[in-house]
Motif scaffolding. Structure first.
Motif, PDB file in Angstrom:
ATOM      1  N   GLY A 180      29.105  54.275  11.054  1.00  0.00           N
ATOM      2  CA  GLY A 180      30.192  54.047  10.329  1.00  0.00           C
ATOM      3  C   GLY A 180      30.435  54.877   9.333  1.00  0.00           C
ATOM      4  O   GLY A 180      29.696  55.878   9.128  1.00  0.00           O
ATOM      5  N   ASP A 181      31.529  54.787   8.809  1.00  0.00           N
ATOM      6  CA  ASP A 181      32.133  55.721   7.853  1.00  0.00           C
ATOM      7  C   ASP A 181      31.018  55.897   6.309  1.00  0.00           C
ATOM      8  O   ASP A 181      30.717  57.017   5.815  1.00  0.00           O
ATOM      9  N   GLU A 182      30.697  54.779   5.981  1.00  0.00           N
ATOM     10  CA  GLU A 182      29.623  54.587   4.875  1.00  0.00           C
ATOM     11  C   GLU A 182      28.436  55.229   5.139  1.00  0.00           C
ATOM     12  O   GLU A 182      27.824  56.011   4.257  1.00  0.00           O
ATOM     13  N   VAL A 183      27.908  55.193   6.210  1.00  0.00           N
ATOM     14  CA  VAL A 183      26.660  55.886   6.907  1.00  0.00           C
ATOM     15  C   VAL A 183      26.986  57.413   6.831  1.00  0.00           C
ATOM     16  O   VAL A 183      26.186  58.035   6.611  1.00  0.00           O
ATOM     17  N   LEU A 184      28.020  57.710   7.329  1.00  0.00           N
ATOM     18  CA  LEU A 184      28.334  59.242   7.331  1.00  0.00           C
ATOM     19  C   LEU A 184      28.656  59.897   6.135  1.00  0.00           C
ATOM     20  O   LEU A 184      28.184  60.931   6.179  1.00  0.00           O
ATOM     21  N   MET A 224      17.611  54.826  12.593  1.00  0.00           N
ATOM     22  CA  MET A 224      18.581  53.727  11.752  1.00  0.00           C
ATOM     23  C   MET A 224      17.861  52.347  12.327  1.00  0.00           C
ATOM     24  O   MET A 224      18.078  52.081  13.707  1.00  0.00           O
ATOM     25  N   GLY A 225      17.407  51.520  11.505  1.00  0.00           N
ATOM     26  CA  GLY A 225      16.959  50.282  11.974  1.00  0.00           C
ATOM     27  C   GLY A 225      16.053  49.402  10.947  1.00  0.00           C
ATOM     28  O   GLY A 225      16.344  49.561   9.800  1.00  0.00           O
ATOM     29  N   LYS A 226      14.964  48.799  11.231  1.00  0.00           N
ATOM     30  CA  LYS A 226      14.158  48.124  10.459  1.00  0.00           C
ATOM     31  C   LYS A 226      12.785  48.597  10.365  1.00  0.00           C
ATOM     32  O   LYS A 226      12.127  49.172  11.492  1.00  0.00           O
ATOM     33  N   LYS A 227      12.121  48.790   9.486  1.00  0.00           N
ATOM     34  CA  LYS A 227      10.878  49.547   9.290  1.00  0.00           C
ATOM     35  C   LYS A 227       9.653  48.312   9.566  1.00  0.00           C
ATOM     36  O   LYS A 227      10.076  47.197   9.279  1.00  0.00           O
ATOM     37  N   ASP A 228       8.609  48.622  10.472  1.00  0.00           N
ATOM     38  CA  ASP A 228       7.736  47.968  10.768  1.00  0.00           C
ATOM     39  C   ASP A 228       6.736  47.907   9.743  1.00  0.00           C
ATOM     40  O   ASP A 228       6.715  49.008   8.920  1.00  0.00           O
ATOM     41  N   GLU A 229       5.529  47.288  10.037  1.00  0.00           N
ATOM     42  CA  GLU A 229       4.439  47.291   8.887  1.00  0.00           C
ATOM     43  C   GLU A 229       3.610  48.516   8.918  1.00  0.00           C
ATOM     44  O   GLU A 229       3.122  48.756   7.730  1.00  0.00           O
ATOM     45  N   ARG A 230       3.727  49.212   9.896  1.00  0.00           N
ATOM     46  CA  ARG A 230       3.266  50.771   9.670  1.00  0.00           C
ATOM     47  C   ARG A 230       4.107  51.737   9.363  1.00  0.00           C
ATOM     48  O   ARG A 230       3.601  52.994   9.113  1.00  0.00           O
ATOM     49  N   GLY A 231       5.170  51.431   9.075  1.00  0.00           N
ATOM     50  CA  GLY A 231       6.171  52.335   8.614  1.00  0.00           C
ATOM     51  C   GLY A 231       7.347  52.940   9.400  1.00  0.00           C
ATOM     52  O   GLY A 231       7.903  53.995   9.025  1.00  0.00           O
ATOM     53  N   ASN A 232       7.007  52.825  10.613  1.00  0.00           N
ATOM     54  CA  ASN A 232       7.865  53.344  11.753  1.00  0.00           C
ATOM     55  C   ASN A 232       9.182  52.510  11.814  1.00  0.00           C
ATOM     56  O   ASN A 232       9.231  51.159  11.409  1.00  0.00           O
ATOM     57  N   ILE A 233      10.228  53.337  12.062  1.00  0.00           N
ATOM     58  CA  ILE A 233      11.753  52.553  12.400  1.00  0.00           C
ATOM     59  C   ILE A 233      11.935  51.959  13.664  1.00  0.00           C
ATOM     60  O   ILE A 233      11.754  53.223  14.556  1.00  0.00           O
ATOM     61  N   THR A 262      12.920  68.552   5.089  1.00  0.00           N
ATOM     62  CA  THR A 262      12.145  67.273   4.965  1.00  0.00           C
ATOM     63  C   THR A 262      12.351  66.073   5.438  1.00  0.00           C
ATOM     64  O   THR A 262      13.700  66.166   6.307  1.00  0.00           O
ATOM     65  N   MET A 263      11.929  65.089   5.632  1.00  0.00           N
ATOM     66  CA  MET A 263      12.143  63.703   6.120  1.00  0.00           C
ATOM     67  C   MET A 263      12.389  62.972   4.759  1.00  0.00           C
ATOM     68  O   MET A 263      11.723  62.620   3.934  1.00  0.00           O
ATOM     69  N   VAL A 264      13.902  62.288   4.826  1.00  0.00           N
ATOM     70  CA  VAL A 264      14.366  61.523   3.612  1.00  0.00           C
ATOM     71  C   VAL A 264      14.468  60.107   4.198  1.00  0.00           C
ATOM     72  O   VAL A 264      14.765  59.864   5.607  1.00  0.00           O
ATOM     73  N   GLU A 265      13.763  59.122   3.175  1.00  0.00           N
ATOM     74  CA  GLU A 265      13.950  57.753   3.587  1.00  0.00           C
ATOM     75  C   GLU A 265      14.777  56.839   2.605  1.00  0.00           C
ATOM     76  O   GLU A 265      14.401  57.361   1.583  1.00  0.00           O
ATOM     77  N   GLN A 266      15.542  56.086   3.194  1.00  0.00           N
ATOM     78  CA  GLN A 266      16.175  55.288   2.101  1.00  0.00           C
ATOM     79  C   GLN A 266      16.751  54.088   2.834  1.00  0.00           C
ATOM     80  O   GLN A 266      16.803  53.855   4.211  1.00  0.00           O
ATOM     81  N   THR A 267      17.163  52.888   2.123  1.00  0.00           N
ATOM     82  CA  THR A 267      17.941  51.857   2.761  1.00  0.00           C
ATOM     83  C   THR A 267      19.332  51.992   2.716  1.00  0.00           C
ATOM     84  O   THR A 267      20.123  52.498   1.561  1.00  0.00           O
ATOM     85  N   PHE A 268      20.086  51.289   3.484  1.00  0.00           N
ATOM     86  CA  PHE A 268      21.507  51.263   3.647  1.00  0.00           C
ATOM     87  C   PHE A 268      21.773  49.823   4.129  1.00  0.00           C
ATOM     88  O   PHE A 268      21.505  49.586   5.195  1.00  0.00           O
ATOM     89  N   LYS A 269      22.511  49.083   3.110  1.00  0.00           N
ATOM     90  CA  LYS A 269      22.488  47.504   3.308  1.00  0.00           C
ATOM     91  C   LYS A 269      21.557  46.957   4.118  1.00  0.00           C
ATOM     92  O   LYS A 269      20.404  46.583   3.371  1.00  0.00           O
ATOM     93  N   ARG A 270      21.516  46.551   5.437  1.00  0.00           N
ATOM     94  CA  ARG A 270      20.339  45.862   5.963  1.00  0.00           C
ATOM     95  C   ARG A 270      19.559  46.865   6.718  1.00  0.00           C
ATOM     96  O   ARG A 270      18.393  46.184   7.400  1.00  0.00           O
ATOM     97  N   TYR A 271      19.505  48.228   6.745  1.00  0.00           N
ATOM     98  CA  TYR A 271      19.272  48.846   7.463  1.00  0.00           C
ATOM     99  C   TYR A 271      18.215  49.970   6.908  1.00  0.00           C
ATOM    100  O   TYR A 271      18.595  50.110   5.602  1.00  0.00           O
ATOM    101  N   ASP A 272      17.025  50.274   7.372  1.00  0.00           N
ATOM    102  CA  ASP A 272      16.322  51.474   6.718  1.00  0.00           C
ATOM    103  C   ASP A 272      16.844  52.729   7.603  1.00  0.00           C
ATOM    104  O   ASP A 272      16.922  52.590   8.756  1.00  0.00           O
ATOM    105  N   LEU A 273      16.757  53.567   6.664  1.00  0.00           N
ATOM    106  CA  LEU A 273      17.302  55.009   7.377  1.00  0.00           C
ATOM    107  C   LEU A 273      16.026  55.966   7.016  1.00  0.00           C
ATOM    108  O   LEU A 273      15.384  56.119   5.932  1.00  0.00           O
ATOM    109  N   ALA A 274      15.788  56.835   8.023  1.00  0.00           N
ATOM    110  CA  ALA A 274      14.996  58.035   7.984  1.00  0.00           C
ATOM    111  C   ALA A 274      15.598  59.218   8.649  1.00  0.00           C
ATOM    112  O   ALA A 274      15.937  59.094   9.861  1.00  0.00           O
ATOM    113  N   PHE A 275      15.804  60.329   7.920  1.00  0.00           N
ATOM    114  CA  PHE A 275      16.445  61.406   8.604  1.00  0.00           C
ATOM    115  C   PHE A 275      15.833  62.685   8.193  1.00  0.00           C
ATOM    116  O   PHE A 275      15.098  62.716   7.163  1.00  0.00           O
ATOM    117  N   LYS A 276      15.790  63.565   9.175  1.00  0.00           N
ATOM    118  CA  LYS A 276      15.102  65.222   9.129  1.00  0.00           C
ATOM    119  C   LYS A 276      16.415  65.980   8.752  1.00  0.00           C
ATOM    120  O   LYS A 276      17.312  65.684   9.321  1.00  0.00           O
TER     121      LYS A 276
END
Length: 83
Positions: free
Chosen positions: A4-8, A45-54, A19-33
């Motif tokens: 969506g436009d807000e994520v863009l 883009m999704g939900k982070k599990d207990e090990r930190g993987n999305i 670097t790898m940047v992690e942040q949250t957006f609404k109900r999603y966890d984002l990680a981008f290189k």
């Protein structure tokens, strides 16, 4: 899933290079290189599990520039699920 436009807006900013940047957006966890210029090129883009993987979707950015460094093509493509 399409970005969506807000994520863009988040992905069109410049961050610390290579670097790898992690942040949250609404109900999603984002990680981008980021690339060597600090532009996001790989997104999880999704939900982070207990090990930190999305768990969710993976997107890859295609950036094409001319000889002067002007961006000719800027496109995000969904590459399927990320686990």
């Amino acid at each position: 899933m399409k970005l969506g436009d807000e994520v863009l807006k988040i992905l069109n900013k410049t961050y610390q290079p290579s670097t790898m940047v992690e942040q949250t957006f609404k109900r999603y966890d984002l990680a981008f290189k980021t690339d060597e210029a600090g532009r996001p090129i790989l997104l999880f883009m999704g939900k982070k599990d207990e090990r930190g993987n999305i768990k969710g979707e993976r997107f890859v950015r295609t950036l094409k520039t001319d000889n002067d460094g002007n961006i000719i093509k800027d496109h995000w493509e969904n590459k399927g699920s990320a686990s």
